[in-house]
Design a protein around this motif. Structure first.
Motif, PDB file in Angstrom:
ATOM      1  N   PRO A  80     -57.983  77.241  27.054  1.00  0.00           N
ATOM      2  CA  PRO A  80     -57.929  78.098  28.244  1.00  0.00           C
ATOM      3  C   PRO A  80     -59.083  77.798  29.205  1.00  0.00           C
ATOM      4  CG  PRO A  80     -57.732  79.410  26.243  1.00  0.00           C
ATOM      5  CD  PRO A  80     -58.093  78.016  25.817  1.00  0.00           C
ATOM      6  N   SER A  81     -58.808  77.868  30.488  1.00  0.00           N
ATOM      7  CA  SER A  81     -59.850  77.621  31.491  1.00  0.00           C
ATOM      8  C   SER A  81     -59.561  78.462  32.712  1.00  0.00           C
ATOM      9  CB  SER A  81     -59.891  76.145  31.884  1.00  0.00           C
ATOM     10  OG  SER A  81     -58.699  75.798  32.560  1.00  0.00           O
ATOM     11  N   SER A  82     -60.569  78.573  33.567  1.00  0.00           N
ATOM     12  CA  SER A  82     -60.355  79.336  34.794  1.00  0.00           C
ATOM     13  C   SER A  82     -61.116  78.712  35.944  1.00  0.00           C
ATOM     14  CB  SER A  82     -60.754  80.792  34.576  1.00  0.00           C
ATOM     15  OG  SER A  82     -60.588  81.501  35.760  1.00  0.00           O
ATOM     16  N   CYS A  83     -62.453  78.950  36.008  1.00  0.00           N
ATOM     17  CA  CYS A  83     -63.211  78.501  37.181  1.00  0.00           C
ATOM     18  C   CYS A  83     -63.319  76.980  37.258  1.00  0.00           C
ATOM     19  CB  CYS A  83     -64.606  79.122  37.185  1.00  0.00           C
ATOM     20  SG  CYS A  83     -65.701  78.438  35.906  1.00  0.00           S
ATOM     21  N   ARG A  84     -63.398  76.332  36.114  1.00  0.00           N
ATOM     22  CA  ARG A  84     -63.595  74.877  35.988  1.00  0.00           C
ATOM     23  C   ARG A  84     -64.873  74.421  36.667  1.00  0.00           C
ATOM     24  NH1 ARG A  84     -58.506  72.793  34.276  1.00  0.00           N
ATOM     25  NH2 ARG A  84     -59.169  70.708  34.851  1.00  0.00           N
ATOM     26  N   GLU A  85     -65.834  75.337  36.804  1.00  0.00           N
ATOM     27  CA  GLU A  85     -67.125  75.019  37.428  1.00  0.00           C
ATOM     28  C   GLU A  85     -68.300  75.417  36.544  1.00  0.00           C
ATOM     29  OE1 GLU A  85     -67.326  76.837  41.253  1.00  0.00           O
ATOM     30  OE2 GLU A  85     -65.848  75.479  42.123  1.00  0.00           O
ATOM     31  N   GLY A  86     -68.028  75.870  35.323  1.00  0.00           N
ATOM     32  CA  GLY A  86     -69.120  76.240  34.429  1.00  0.00           C
ATOM     33  C   GLY A  86     -69.782  77.561  34.750  1.00  0.00           C
ATOM     34  N   VAL A  87     -69.006  78.499  35.320  1.00  0.00           N
ATOM     35  CA  VAL A  87     -69.612  79.796  35.619  1.00  0.00           C
ATOM     36  C   VAL A  87     -68.914  80.980  34.951  1.00  0.00           C
ATOM     37  CG1 VAL A  87     -70.613  79.086  37.826  1.00  0.00           C
ATOM     38  CG2 VAL A  87     -68.334  80.083  37.783  1.00  0.00           C
ATOM     39  N   CYS A  88     -67.685  80.813  34.444  1.00  0.00           N
ATOM     40  CA  CYS A  88     -66.958  81.997  33.963  1.00  0.00           C
ATOM     41  C   CYS A  88     -66.962  82.160  32.447  1.00  0.00           C
ATOM     42  CB  CYS A  88     -65.528  81.991  34.487  1.00  0.00           C
ATOM     43  SG  CYS A  88     -64.414  80.849  33.620  1.00  0.00           S
ATOM     44  N   GLY A  89     -67.072  81.089  31.700  1.00  0.00           N
ATOM     45  CA  GLY A  89     -67.111  81.177  30.241  1.00  0.00           C
ATOM     46  C   GLY A  89     -65.761  81.087  29.557  1.00  0.00           C
ATOM     47  N   THR A  90     -64.666  80.987  30.316  1.00  0.00           N
ATOM     48  CA  THR A  90     -63.334  80.985  29.699  1.00  0.00           C
ATOM     49  C   THR A  90     -63.141  79.813  28.737  1.00  0.00           C
ATOM     50  OG1 THR A  90     -62.483  81.996  31.716  1.00  0.00           O
ATOM     51  CG2 THR A  90     -60.855  81.078  30.217  1.00  0.00           C
ATOM     52  N   CYS A  91     -63.717  78.659  29.049  1.00  0.00           N
ATOM     53  CA  CYS A  91     -63.484  77.452  28.239  1.00  0.00           C
ATOM     54  C   CYS A  91     -64.539  77.269  27.146  1.00  0.00           C
ATOM     55  CB  CYS A  91     -63.461  76.222  29.147  1.00  0.00           C
ATOM     56  SG  CYS A  91     -65.087  75.867  29.839  1.00  0.00           S
ATOM     57  N   GLU A  92     -65.333  78.276  26.877  1.00  0.00           N
ATOM     58  CA  GLU A  92     -66.405  78.137  25.888  1.00  0.00           C
ATOM     59  C   GLU A  92     -65.829  77.702  24.536  1.00  0.00           C
ATOM     60  OE1 GLU A  92     -68.920  81.544  25.638  1.00  0.00           O
ATOM     61  OE2 GLU A  92     -70.328  80.572  24.261  1.00  0.00           O
ATOM     62  N   MET A 124     -70.338  75.212  23.890  1.00  0.00           N
ATOM     63  CA  MET A 124     -70.504  74.535  25.184  1.00  0.00           C
ATOM     64  C   MET A 124     -69.314  74.878  26.079  1.00  0.00           C
ATOM     65  SD  MET A 124     -69.573  70.612  24.105  1.00  0.00           S
ATOM     66  CE  MET A 124     -69.897  69.926  25.719  1.00  0.00           C
ATOM     67  N   LEU A 125     -69.506  74.684  27.371  1.00  0.00           N
ATOM     68  CA  LEU A 125     -68.431  74.936  28.338  1.00  0.00           C
ATOM     69  C   LEU A 125     -67.844  73.584  28.722  1.00  0.00           C
ATOM     70  CD1 LEU A 125     -70.110  77.749  30.447  1.00  0.00           C
ATOM     71  CD2 LEU A 125     -68.744  77.903  28.388  1.00  0.00           C
ATOM     72  N   ILE A 126     -66.648  73.335  28.226  1.00  0.00           N
ATOM     73  CA  ILE A 126     -66.119  71.967  28.275  1.00  0.00           C
ATOM     74  C   ILE A 126     -65.485  71.600  29.617  1.00  0.00           C
ATOM     75  CG2 ILE A 126     -65.822  71.886  25.777  1.00  0.00           C
ATOM     76  CD1 ILE A 126     -62.797  72.251  26.278  1.00  0.00           C
ATOM     77  N   CYS A 127     -65.494  72.519  30.585  1.00  0.00           N
ATOM     78  CA  CYS A 127     -64.975  72.133  31.905  1.00  0.00           C
ATOM     79  C   CYS A 127     -65.990  71.289  32.669  1.00  0.00           C
ATOM     80  CB  CYS A 127     -64.587  73.365  32.715  1.00  0.00           C
ATOM     81  SG  CYS A 127     -65.947  74.487  33.066  1.00  0.00           S
ATOM     82  N   VAL A 128     -67.283  71.426  32.338  1.00  0.00           N
ATOM     83  CA  VAL A 128     -68.301  70.669  33.074  1.00  0.00           C
ATOM     84  C   VAL A 128     -69.273  69.906  32.164  1.00  0.00           C
ATOM     85  CG1 VAL A 128     -68.298  72.100  35.168  1.00  0.00           C
ATOM     86  CG2 VAL A 128     -69.757  72.744  33.236  1.00  0.00           C
TER      87      VAL A 128
HETATM   88  S1  FES Z   1     -63.419  77.273  32.952  1.00  0.00           S
HETATM   89 FE1  FES Z   1     -64.982  78.609  33.661  1.00  0.00          FE
HETATM   90  S2  FES Z   1     -66.725  77.940  32.549  1.00  0.00           S
HETATM   91 FE2  FES Z   1     -65.220  76.492  32.040  1.00  0.00          FE
END
Ligand code: FES
Length: 311
Positions: A255-267, A293-297
Motif C-alpha cells: 500500500p502507498s499514498s503520498c509516494r514522497e516519504g511523508v505519510c507512512g503508508t508504505c512503511e 523503512m519507507l519504500i516509496c523513497v
Molecule cells: S507512500 Fe507515503 S511515505 Fe511512502
C-alpha cells in the motif's frame, strides 16, 4: 484495514476549505483515534489522500476532516470538493498517527493554513486537560483560515499576512521559549523550514508535512536487490526506480499514498540489510534502529535488502 464510511455532512468553513463528517453506514462506532492522527481516503479516481482528523476524539461515531482545495490539485482535493457530498460512500484506511501528542510541561502549536487540522484536535485535548499550551495560527487572510471561531482567544494568536504586511517573524516569536516547551508545527514547507531555523534545538520540534521538501538526495541512485522475506524471491531495483515500483512491477503490492516519504503508508519492516533512509517522517532514532523503512523513497546501502513483504 480499509472500511467503508459514508459522508454524513459537508460544511463550508473558509475560503476553499470544506469540512466533512464521516460515519459508519450502519451507525456503528468507528475506531478510536488520538490527536495528530490522519485518515487515508481511497478516492474512486484511483488516488489516495491523507487528511488529519480534526473533530473531537471523544466522539466515537464521527470522523471529521477539513480539506483545502489546492489550486494545483493533482486530482485529490478537487475531487473531494466536487464529489464527496452527503450520502457518498468511500473507502478509508486508518486512523494512523505519525504526529502523536507527547507529554511536556508546555506545548506551543504552530499552524499554517490548513495545517490547523491536526493541531485543532491537539488544542481541544490540551484545553480539556487544563494543560499549559498556546498556539500561533498563521494564514494569508482570516477569510482563508478555518476554525477561527472554535479556538480560545486567550490561548491563540492569529497572524493574518494581509493584516501584518507579510508572514510572521518566527525568529522573534521563538526567541524566548520557556524551557521544556514542545513545539508542534503543521503547515506549508516554508513555515516548517522557518520554525526549524528559528529553534535552537530541533529536538524540541515535532512536524507534520503535507509534501516532501525539495532536497537533493545525499547519494546518487544505484541498483540493488530486494529479497521478499516470505518467499525468498529476489527483485532487482534499478537506479532511478523506487523499491515500491520495482516490487509493484514484480507483482508484489505494498500500500502507498503520498509516494514522497511523508505519510507512512508504505512503511515496511526490514529483516536484513542496511537501508538508506530518504524519507521525511521517521525520527533519527527510528532510522538508526533500522527496523522499518519507507519504500516509496528510501533505498539501500547494502547490495541486498530483505524486506517483510508477501510475494
Ligand atoms: S507512500 Fe507515503 S511515505 Fe511512502
Amino acid at each position: 484495514m480499509s472500511r467503508t464510511v459514508r459522508i454524513s455532512q459537508s460544511t463550508w468553513l473558509a475560503e476553499g476549505v470544506v469540512r466533512l463528517e464521516l460515519r459508519d453506514p450502519a451507525g456503528a462506532a468507528l475506531p478510536a483515534w488520538e490527536p495528530g492522527a490522519h485518515l487515508s481516503l481511497h478516492l474512486p479516481n484511483g488516488l489516495t489522500r491523507e487528511y488529519s482528523l480534526c473533530g473531537d476524539p471523544a466522539d466515537e461515531h464521527t470522523w471529521t476532516v477539513a480539506v483545502l482545495r489546492e489550486p494545483s490539485s493533482r486530482g485529490g482535493s478537487a475531487w473531494v470538493h466536487e464529489r464527496l457530498t452527503p450520502g457518498t460512500l468511500i473507502e478509508a484506511d486508518g486512523p494512523r498517527n505519525n504526529f502523536a501528542l507527547e507529554d511536556a510541561p508546555r506545548h506551543l502549536l504552530i499552524a499554517g493554513g490548513i495545517g490547523i487540522t491536526p493541531l485543532l484536535a491537539m488544542a481541544t485535548s490540551l484545553q480539556r486537560r487544563d494543560a499549559d499550551w498556546s498556539m500561533l495560527y498563521c494564514g494569508r487572510s482570516r477569510s482563508s483560515m478555518a476554525f477561527l471561531g472554535d479556538l480560545p482567544a486567550d490561548r491563540v494568536r492569529v497572524h493574518a499576512d494581509d493584516e501584518r504586511g507579510g508572514p510572521p517573524d518566527l525568529a522573534a516569536e521563538l526567541a524566548h521559549l520557556e524551557p521544556g516547551t514542545l513545539v508542534y508545527c503543521c503547515g506549508p514547507e516554508p513555515l516548517i523550514a522557518a520554525v526549524e531555523a528559528a529553534l535552537p534545538d530541533t529536538g524540541m520540534l515535532r512536524v507534520e508535512r503535507f509534501r516532501a521538501p525539495a532536497v537533493a538526495p545525499a547519494t546518487a541512485d544505484a541498483g540493488f536487490d530486494v529479497v521478499c522475506g516470505g518467499s525468498g524471491r529476489r527483485v532487482p531495483v534499478p537506479a532511478g526506480v523506487s523499491i515500491l515500483d520495482a516490487l509493484a512491477g514484480a507483482g508484489v503490492a505494498v500500500p502507498s499514498s503520498c509516494r514522497e516519504g511523508v505519510c507512512g503508508t508504505c512503511e515496511t519492516k526490514v529483516l536484513a540489510g542496511e537501508p538508506e533512509h530518504r524519507d521525511f517522517l521517521l525520527s533519527d532514532d527510528e532510522k538508526t534502529a533500522g527496523g522499518t523503512m519507507l519504500i516509496c523513497v528510501s533505498r539501500s546501502r547494502s547490495a541486498e535488502l530483505v524486506l517483510d513483504v508477501e510475494d
